[in-house]
Write a protein that holds these residues in place. Structure first.
Motif, PDB file in Angstrom:
ATOM      1  N   ASP A  43      52.046   1.435   7.364  1.00  5.98           N
ATOM      2  CA  ASP A  43      51.600   2.757   7.797  1.00  5.98           C
ATOM      3  C   ASP A  43      51.345   3.639   6.579  1.00  5.98           C
ATOM      4  O   ASP A  43      52.282   4.102   5.921  1.00  5.98           O
ATOM      5  N   ALA A  44      50.076   3.878   6.298  1.00  2.79           N
ATOM      6  CA  ALA A  44      49.694   4.692   5.140  1.00  2.79           C
ATOM      7  C   ALA A  44      50.072   6.159   5.312  1.00  2.79           C
ATOM      8  O   ALA A  44      50.036   6.917   4.348  1.00  2.79           O
ATOM      9  N   ASN A  45      50.449   6.545   6.534  1.00  3.20           N
ATOM     10  CA  ASN A  45      50.847   7.932   6.778  1.00  3.20           C
ATOM     11  C   ASN A  45      52.367   8.097   6.721  1.00  3.20           C
ATOM     12  O   ASN A  45      52.939   8.934   7.409  1.00  3.20           O
ATOM     13  N   ARG A  46      53.001   7.291   5.900  1.00  5.91           N
ATOM     14  CA  ARG A  46      54.436   7.386   5.652  1.00  5.91           C
ATOM     15  C   ARG A  46      54.670   7.436   4.142  1.00  5.91           C
ATOM     16  O   ARG A  46      53.908   6.844   3.366  1.00  5.91           O
ATOM     17  N   ALA A  47      55.733   8.110   3.753  1.00  2.00           N
ATOM     18  CA  ALA A  47      56.156   8.062   2.360  1.00  2.00           C
ATOM     19  C   ALA A  47      56.721   6.686   2.052  1.00  2.00           C
ATOM     20  O   ALA A  47      57.229   5.987   2.946  1.00  2.00           O
ATOM     21  N   LEU A  48      56.671   6.282   0.793  1.00  2.00           N
ATOM     22  CA  LEU A  48      57.202   4.980   0.421  1.00  2.00           C
ATOM     23  C   LEU A  48      58.703   4.890   0.679  1.00  2.00           C
ATOM     24  O   LEU A  48      59.241   3.798   0.883  1.00  2.00           O
ATOM     25  N   SER A  49      59.373   6.022   0.696  1.00  2.00           N
ATOM     26  CA  SER A  49      60.817   6.024   0.945  1.00  2.00           C
ATOM     27  C   SER A  49      61.167   5.930   2.428  1.00  2.00           C
ATOM     28  O   SER A  49      62.332   5.707   2.774  1.00  2.00           O
TER      29      SER A  49
ATOM     30  N   HIS B 134      64.427   0.065  -3.839  1.00  2.00           N
ATOM     31  CA  HIS B 134      63.843   1.388  -4.012  1.00  2.00           C
ATOM     32  C   HIS B 134      64.560   2.399  -3.112  1.00  2.00           C
ATOM     33  O   HIS B 134      65.218   2.021  -2.144  1.00  2.00           O
ATOM     34  N   PRO B 135      64.413   3.698  -3.401  1.00  2.00           N
ATOM     35  CA  PRO B 135      65.060   4.721  -2.562  1.00  2.00           C
ATOM     36  C   PRO B 135      64.539   4.689  -1.129  1.00  2.00           C
ATOM     37  O   PRO B 135      63.364   4.380  -0.890  1.00  2.00           O
ATOM     38  N   VAL B 136      65.420   5.000  -0.180  1.00  2.00           N
ATOM     39  CA  VAL B 136      65.034   5.063   1.227  1.00  2.00           C
ATOM     40  C   VAL B 136      65.585   6.342   1.839  1.00  2.00           C
ATOM     41  O   VAL B 136      66.565   6.910   1.353  1.00  2.00           O
TER      42      VAL B 136
ATOM     43  N   GLY C  60      58.623   3.422  10.595  1.00  2.00           N
ATOM     44  CA  GLY C  60      58.559   3.816   9.202  1.00  2.00           C
ATOM     45  C   GLY C  60      57.362   3.220   8.486  1.00  2.00           C
ATOM     46  O   GLY C  60      56.335   2.898   9.086  1.00  2.00           O
ATOM     47  N   LEU C  61      57.498   3.055   7.189  1.00  2.67           N
ATOM     48  CA  LEU C  61      56.421   2.501   6.361  1.00  2.67           C
ATOM     49  C   LEU C  61      55.953   1.155   6.907  1.00  2.67           C
ATOM     50  O   LEU C  61      54.752   0.876   6.988  1.00  2.67           O
TER      51      LEU C  61
ATOM     52  N   ILE D 238      52.398  -2.867   0.135  1.00  4.15           N
ATOM     53  CA  ILE D 238      52.271  -1.564  -0.505  1.00  4.15           C
ATOM     54  C   ILE D 238      51.153  -1.586  -1.547  1.00  4.15           C
ATOM     55  O   ILE D 238      50.316  -0.670  -1.609  1.00  4.15           O
ATOM     56  N   GLU D 239      51.119  -2.638  -2.368  1.00  2.00           N
ATOM     57  CA  GLU D 239      50.115  -2.721  -3.431  1.00  2.00           C
ATOM     58  C   GLU D 239      48.713  -2.943  -2.878  1.00  2.00           C
ATOM     59  O   GLU D 239      47.732  -2.416  -3.419  1.00  2.00           O
ATOM     60  N   ARG D 240      48.584  -3.693  -1.790  1.00  2.24           N
ATOM     61  CA  ARG D 240      47.269  -3.984  -1.223  1.00  2.24           C
ATOM     62  C   ARG D 240      46.737  -2.872  -0.324  1.00  2.24           C
ATOM     63  O   ARG D 240      45.516  -2.688  -0.218  1.00  2.24           O
TER      64      ARG D 240
END
Length: 277
Positions: free
Chosen positions: A70-76, A89-91, A102-103, A128-130
């Protein structure tokens, strides 16, 4: 298939659709049926706005489905319970993560589990990278270019919503949605006068419009909205019953009128300087 596509614009308006993707990558491997997952899409939103390039409006579109990433979520905004190993990573356990949205989604809008397996940290990082990083890079670039050329930018984050909220879609299950919901995170991602202009434009054409309920806007408007510096980001939700059959996903005849209204709205925004609202 490219994960993200975009077309440049010459005006101060930028549109993006993060949730209308229908290409399901081979590495997804969901446990639930595709027909269930497809109800999570903002189906046909890209068709409703396909006039954008002709108006000189930048357009960014995700081809991957929101249930995959979901691109409309923060990575955390990530649920580490999805993984078979620690997430390095932080969550943060916000409302979307608690709903399984979530993401990387854990549940559908109806609460159906998407996976019957644990994911690896490597495959989530690859998504995430793609997907996430290229999508946000394209949105940021379009917004920066429009702002540099015009001194301001109007960014519309384009979505659709079911006619009735499902059990795990929002914190308001069973809510009957208006025709449109305009979100500016309570005036923090766009000038309130611009949000009012959009809402009143739609109301004048006979639509029921709510503002900031139940959708205020999430990561894409939060991340790129900065009205004090001429960067206005608004989330626009369209009720799917206006243009499609929510079970078959087929377009309905009413989509033509809706598309014309949206074209008129965007053309109006092209000619609008929010500093004069």
């Amino acid at each position: 298939m490219r994960y993200v596509s975009s077309s440049p614009g010459t005006t101060a308006v930028v549109l993006d659709s993060p949730h209308s993707g229908t290409w399901y990558p081979d590495d997804f491997r969901p446990a639930c049926d595709l027909t269930v997952l497809r109800r999570a899409e903002d189906t046909h939103v890209e068709k409703l706005y396909d006039f954008a390039p002709a108006l000189g409006v930048a357009w960014i579109e995700a081809h991957f489905p929101r249930s995959y990433l979901d691109a409309n979520r923060a990575l955390s905004e990530f649920d580490p319970e999805l993984l078979d190993e620690p997430w390095p990573h932080p969550v943060e356990a916000g409302s979307k993560v608690r709903l399984g949205k979530g993401l990387v989604w854990r549940l559908t809008d109806e609460g159906v589990p998407i996976y019957d397996r644990k994911l690896s940290a490597a495959e989530v990082s690859q998504r995430i990278e793609r997907c996430w990083r290229p999508y946000h890079a394209a949105v940021a670039q379009a917004i920066d270019q429009a702002h540099a050329a015009h001194g301001y930018v109007i960014h519309i984050n384009c979505h659709s919503m079911p006619s009735v909220s499902a059990s795990h879609a929002t914190e308001f299950p069973g809510l009957v949605h208006a025709d449109f919901v305009v979100g500016d995170r309570d005036g923090t991602s766009a000038a309130p006068a611009l949000t009012r202009w959009i809402a009143e434009f739609l109301r004048a054409r006979g639509y029921a419009v709510d503002v900031n309920h139940p959708y205020k806007g999430v990561e894409l408007v939060r991340r790129y909205g900065d009205p004090a510096h001429g960067r206005h980001s608004v989330q626009l939700e369209i009720n799917r019953r206006l243009y499609m059959d929510e079970q078959s996903l087929a377009l309905l005849p009413g989509h033509a009128r809706l598309k014309q209204v949206l074209k008129d709205l965007v053309a109006g925004l092209v000619g609008l300087d929010p500093r004069a609202c």
